[in-house]
Design a protein around this motif. Structure first.
Motif, PDB file in Angstrom:
ATOM      1  N   VAL A 115       0.848  -1.185   0.000  1.00 15.22           N
ATOM      2  CA  VAL A 115       0.000   0.000   0.000  1.00 15.22           C
ATOM      3  C   VAL A 115       0.884   1.235   0.000  1.00 15.22           C
ATOM      4  CG1 VAL A 115      -1.931  -1.091   1.182  1.00 15.22           C
ATOM      5  CG2 VAL A 115      -0.147   0.044   2.518  1.00 15.22           C
ATOM      6  N   GLN A 116       0.290   2.349  -0.335  1.00 21.36           N
ATOM      7  CA  GLN A 116       1.020   3.609  -0.270  1.00 21.36           C
ATOM      8  C   GLN A 116       0.901   4.201   1.129  1.00 21.36           C
ATOM      9  OE1 GLN A 116      -0.413   6.090  -3.552  1.00 21.36           O
ATOM     10  NE2 GLN A 116       1.343   5.403  -4.768  1.00 21.36           N
ATOM     11  N   SER A 117       1.839   5.067   1.431  1.00 22.11           N
ATOM     12  CA  SER A 117       1.836   5.736   2.723  1.00 22.11           C
ATOM     13  C   SER A 117       0.496   6.430   2.953  1.00 22.11           C
ATOM     14  CB  SER A 117       2.972   6.765   2.761  1.00 22.11           C
ATOM     15  OG  SER A 117       3.073   7.353   4.028  1.00 22.11           O
ATOM     16  N   GLY A 118      -0.029   6.246   4.162  1.00 22.40           N
ATOM     17  CA  GLY A 118      -1.343   6.782   4.494  1.00 22.40           C
ATOM     18  C   GLY A 118      -2.477   5.797   4.299  1.00 22.40           C
ATOM     19  N   GLY A 119      -2.187   4.685   3.674  1.00 19.37           N
ATOM     20  CA  GLY A 119      -3.204   3.677   3.403  1.00 19.37           C
ATOM     21  C   GLY A 119      -3.487   2.787   4.601  1.00 19.37           C
ATOM     22  N   SER A 120      -4.372   1.831   4.369  1.00 21.68           N
ATOM     23  CA  SER A 120      -4.801   0.923   5.426  1.00 21.68           C
ATOM     24  C   SER A 120      -4.752  -0.522   4.946  1.00 21.68           C
ATOM     25  CB  SER A 120      -6.237   1.253   5.861  1.00 21.68           C
ATOM     26  OG  SER A 120      -6.330   2.554   6.391  1.00 21.68           O
ATOM     27  N   LEU A 121      -4.571  -1.417   5.901  1.00 16.95           N
ATOM     28  CA  LEU A 121      -4.659  -2.848   5.668  1.00 16.95           C
ATOM     29  C   LEU A 121      -5.278  -3.504   6.888  1.00 16.95           C
ATOM     30  CD1 LEU A 121      -1.212  -3.822   4.077  1.00 16.95           C
ATOM     31  CD2 LEU A 121      -3.435  -3.947   2.965  1.00 16.95           C
ATOM     32  N   ARG A 122      -5.909  -4.639   6.672  1.00 19.38           N
ATOM     33  CA  ARG A 122      -6.463  -5.411   7.781  1.00 19.38           C
ATOM     34  C   ARG A 122      -5.898  -6.814   7.708  1.00 19.38           C
ATOM     35  NH1 ARG A 122     -12.464  -7.816   8.870  1.00 19.38           N
ATOM     36  NH2 ARG A 122     -12.587  -7.506  11.147  1.00 19.38           N
ATOM     37  N   LEU A 123      -5.140  -7.182   8.709  1.00 21.01           N
ATOM     38  CA  LEU A 123      -4.581  -8.520   8.777  1.00 21.01           C
ATOM     39  C   LEU A 123      -5.525  -9.437   9.553  1.00 21.01           C
ATOM     40  CD1 LEU A 123      -0.855  -7.736   9.657  1.00 21.01           C
ATOM     41  CD2 LEU A 123      -1.984  -7.764   7.425  1.00 21.01           C
ATOM     42  N   SER A 124      -5.569 -10.682   9.129  1.00 23.62           N
ATOM     43  CA  SER A 124      -6.373 -11.691   9.809  1.00 23.62           C
ATOM     44  C   SER A 124      -5.493 -12.850  10.220  1.00 23.62           C
ATOM     45  CB  SER A 124      -7.487 -12.206   8.887  1.00 23.62           C
ATOM     46  OG  SER A 124      -8.359 -11.172   8.513  1.00 23.62           O
ATOM     47  N   CYS A 125      -5.883 -13.511  11.292  1.00 20.59           N
ATOM     48  CA  CYS A 125      -5.157 -14.688  11.778  1.00 20.59           C
ATOM     49  C   CYS A 125      -6.194 -15.717  12.210  1.00 20.59           C
ATOM     50  CB  CYS A 125      -4.259 -14.311  12.940  1.00 20.59           C
ATOM     51  SG  CYS A 125      -3.469 -15.718  13.754  1.00 20.59           S
ATOM     52  N   ALA A 126      -6.362 -16.719  11.390  1.00 19.41           N
ATOM     53  CA  ALA A 126      -7.314 -17.785  11.684  1.00 19.41           C
ATOM     54  C   ALA A 126      -6.658 -18.823  12.581  1.00 19.41           C
ATOM     55  CB  ALA A 126      -7.811 -18.416  10.397  1.00 19.41           C
ATOM     56  N   ALA A 127      -7.253 -19.059  13.735  1.00 22.04           N
ATOM     57  CA  ALA A 127      -6.686 -19.985  14.706  1.00 22.04           C
ATOM     58  C   ALA A 127      -7.471 -21.285  14.747  1.00 22.04           C
ATOM     59  CB  ALA A 127      -6.678 -19.346  16.094  1.00 22.04           C
ATOM     60  N   SER A 128      -6.754 -22.364  15.002  1.00 23.36           N
ATOM     61  CA  SER A 128      -7.389 -23.667  15.191  1.00 23.36           C
ATOM     62  C   SER A 128      -6.638 -24.421  16.273  1.00 23.36           C
ATOM     63  CB  SER A 128      -7.422 -24.466  13.886  1.00 23.36           C
ATOM     64  OG  SER A 128      -6.115 -24.659  13.401  1.00 23.36           O
ATOM     65  N   GLY A 129      -7.322 -25.349  16.919  1.00 24.89           N
ATOM     66  CA  GLY A 129      -6.694 -26.147  17.964  1.00 24.89           C
ATOM     67  C   GLY A 129      -6.860 -25.572  19.363  1.00 24.89           C
ATOM     68  N   TYR A 130      -7.422 -24.373  19.455  1.00 19.82           N
ATOM     69  CA  TYR A 130      -7.706 -23.767  20.742  1.00 19.82           C
ATOM     70  C   TYR A 130      -8.656 -22.595  20.492  1.00 19.82           C
ATOM     71  CZ  TYR A 130      -4.998 -19.578  19.838  1.00 19.82           C
ATOM     72  OH  TYR A 130      -4.570 -18.391  19.322  1.00 19.82           O
ATOM     73  N   THR A 131      -9.135 -21.961  21.562  1.00 24.02           N
ATOM     74  CA  THR A 131     -10.078 -20.856  21.444  1.00 24.02           C
ATOM     75  C   THR A 131      -9.379 -19.526  21.697  1.00 24.02           C
ATOM     76  OG1 THR A 131     -11.873 -22.284  22.214  1.00 24.02           O
ATOM     77  CG2 THR A 131     -12.253 -19.907  22.331  1.00 24.02           C
ATOM     78  N   VAL A 132      -9.494 -18.611  20.748  1.00 27.44           N
ATOM     79  CA  VAL A 132      -8.724 -17.357  20.812  1.00 27.44           C
ATOM     80  C   VAL A 132      -9.058 -16.526  22.031  1.00 27.44           C
ATOM     81  CG1 VAL A 132      -8.391 -17.259  18.328  1.00 27.44           C
ATOM     82  CG2 VAL A 132     -10.382 -16.116  19.349  1.00 27.44           C
ATOM     83  N   SER A 133     -10.248 -16.672  22.563  1.00 28.22           N
ATOM     84  CA  SER A 133     -10.651 -15.830  23.689  1.00 28.22           C
ATOM     85  C   SER A 133     -10.165 -16.360  25.032  1.00 28.22           C
ATOM     86  CB  SER A 133     -12.177 -15.692  23.720  1.00 28.22           C
ATOM     87  OG  SER A 133     -12.785 -16.965  23.828  1.00 28.22           O
ATOM     88  N   ASN A 134      -9.512 -17.499  25.027  1.00 31.18           N
ATOM     89  CA  ASN A 134      -9.073 -18.097  26.292  1.00 31.18           C
ATOM     90  C   ASN A 134      -7.650 -17.727  26.687  1.00 31.18           C
ATOM     91  OD1 ASN A 134     -11.525 -19.343  26.537  1.00 31.18           O
ATOM     92  ND2 ASN A 134     -10.807 -21.384  25.972  1.00 31.18           N
ATOM     93  N   ILE A 187      -6.150  -3.965  17.478  1.00 27.68           N
ATOM     94  CA  ILE A 187      -6.225  -5.423  17.547  1.00 27.68           C
ATOM     95  C   ILE A 187      -7.622  -5.807  18.023  1.00 27.68           C
ATOM     96  CG2 ILE A 187      -5.329  -5.503  19.911  1.00 27.68           C
ATOM     97  CD1 ILE A 187      -3.893  -8.115  19.132  1.00 27.68           C
ATOM     98  N   SER A 188      -8.158  -6.853  17.420  1.00 29.76           N
ATOM     99  CA  SER A 188      -9.490  -7.297  17.798  1.00 29.76           C
ATOM    100  C   SER A 188      -9.637  -8.779  17.467  1.00 29.76           C
ATOM    101  CB  SER A 188     -10.569  -6.487  17.071  1.00 29.76           C
ATOM    102  OG  SER A 188     -10.484  -6.693  15.671  1.00 29.76           O
ATOM    103  N   ARG A 189     -10.767  -9.364  17.850  1.00 35.35           N
ATOM    104  CA  ARG A 189     -10.997 -10.780  17.556  1.00 35.35           C
ATOM    105  C   ARG A 189     -12.473 -11.019  17.271  1.00 35.35           C
ATOM    106  NH1 ARG A 189      -9.742 -12.165  23.788  1.00 35.35           N
ATOM    107  NH2 ARG A 189     -11.780 -11.537  24.661  1.00 35.35           N
ATOM    108  N   ASP A 190     -12.714 -12.064  16.528  1.00 38.22           N
ATOM    109  CA  ASP A 190     -14.067 -12.545  16.279  1.00 38.22           C
ATOM    110  C   ASP A 190     -14.124 -13.943  16.875  1.00 38.22           C
ATOM    111  OD1 ASP A 190     -16.357 -13.788  15.199  1.00 38.22           O
ATOM    112  OD2 ASP A 190     -16.323 -12.432  13.474  1.00 38.22           O
ATOM    113  N   ILE A 191     -14.788 -14.056  18.011  1.00 35.65           N
ATOM    114  CA  ILE A 191     -14.800 -15.331  18.719  1.00 35.65           C
ATOM    115  C   ILE A 191     -15.511 -16.406  17.904  1.00 35.65           C
ATOM    116  CG2 ILE A 191     -15.622 -16.503  20.799  1.00 35.65           C
ATOM    117  CD1 ILE A 191     -15.205 -13.858  22.293  1.00 35.65           C
ATOM    118  N   ALA A 192     -16.591 -16.026  17.231  1.00 40.67           N
ATOM    119  CA  ALA A 192     -17.345 -16.998  16.433  1.00 40.67           C
ATOM    120  C   ALA A 192     -16.495 -17.586  15.314  1.00 40.67           C
ATOM    121  CB  ALA A 192     -18.594 -16.350  15.868  1.00 40.67           C
ATOM    122  N   LYS A 193     -15.617 -16.752  14.762  1.00 42.08           N
ATOM    123  CA  LYS A 193     -14.746 -17.210  13.673  1.00 42.08           C
ATOM    124  C   LYS A 193     -13.400 -17.682  14.193  1.00 42.08           C
ATOM    125  CE  LYS A 193     -16.818 -14.185  10.181  1.00 42.08           C
ATOM    126  NZ  LYS A 193     -16.571 -13.103   9.187  1.00 42.08           N
TER     127      LYS A 193
END
Length: 127
Positions: free
Chosen positions: A12-31, A69-75
């Motif tokens: 991206v160019q300076s000033g832009g935005s991106l959203r990174l995702s991290c899909a977890a398996s084998g445990y629950t991200v909220s724990n 930083i944030s999380r989607d517990i359902a996903k």
């Protein structure tokens, strides 16, 4: 088996935005603690943002006010919203889970013998 898979990197160019995702398996991200780290060429890996089981967050001073930083517990997925990007944000970004702790003050502290890492996603910001 714990597995973390990042996506969302790009150029991206300076000033832009991106959203990174991290899909977890084998445990629950909220724990447990989860976080984003980055490593630029020739530099040490640094912590960017941390999220604990109660939703408390911590940010590196260099990204505070720009990254969220944030999380989607359902996903069972962790996110990093990055705004107002600068060339200094260029790095490989890694998602991590610390399965020792759930409380923000202890996340990724000390010997990280139960820390799992994703494969990384490249973020490149041009001026």
């Amino acid at each position: 088996q714990v597995q973390l898979v990042e996506s969302g990197g790009g150029s991206v160019q300076s000033g832009g935005s991106l959203r990174l995702s991290c899909a977890a398996s084998g445990y629950t991200v909220s724990n447990y603690c989860m976080g984003w780290f980055r490593q630029a060429p020739g530099k040490e890996r640094e912590g960017v943002a941390t999220l604990d089981s109660a939703g408390r967050t911590n940010y590196a001073s260099s990204v505070k006010g720009r990254f969220t930083i944030s999380r989607d517990i359902a996903k069972n997925t962790l996110f990093l919203q990055m705004n107002s990007l600068t060339p200094e944000d260029t790095a490989m970004y890694y998602c991590a889970a610390d399965l020792r702790f759930a409380y923000i003050a202890w996340c990724f502290a000390g010997k990280q013998d139960q820390t799992y890492w994703g494969q990384g996603t490249q973020v490149t910001v041009s001026s």
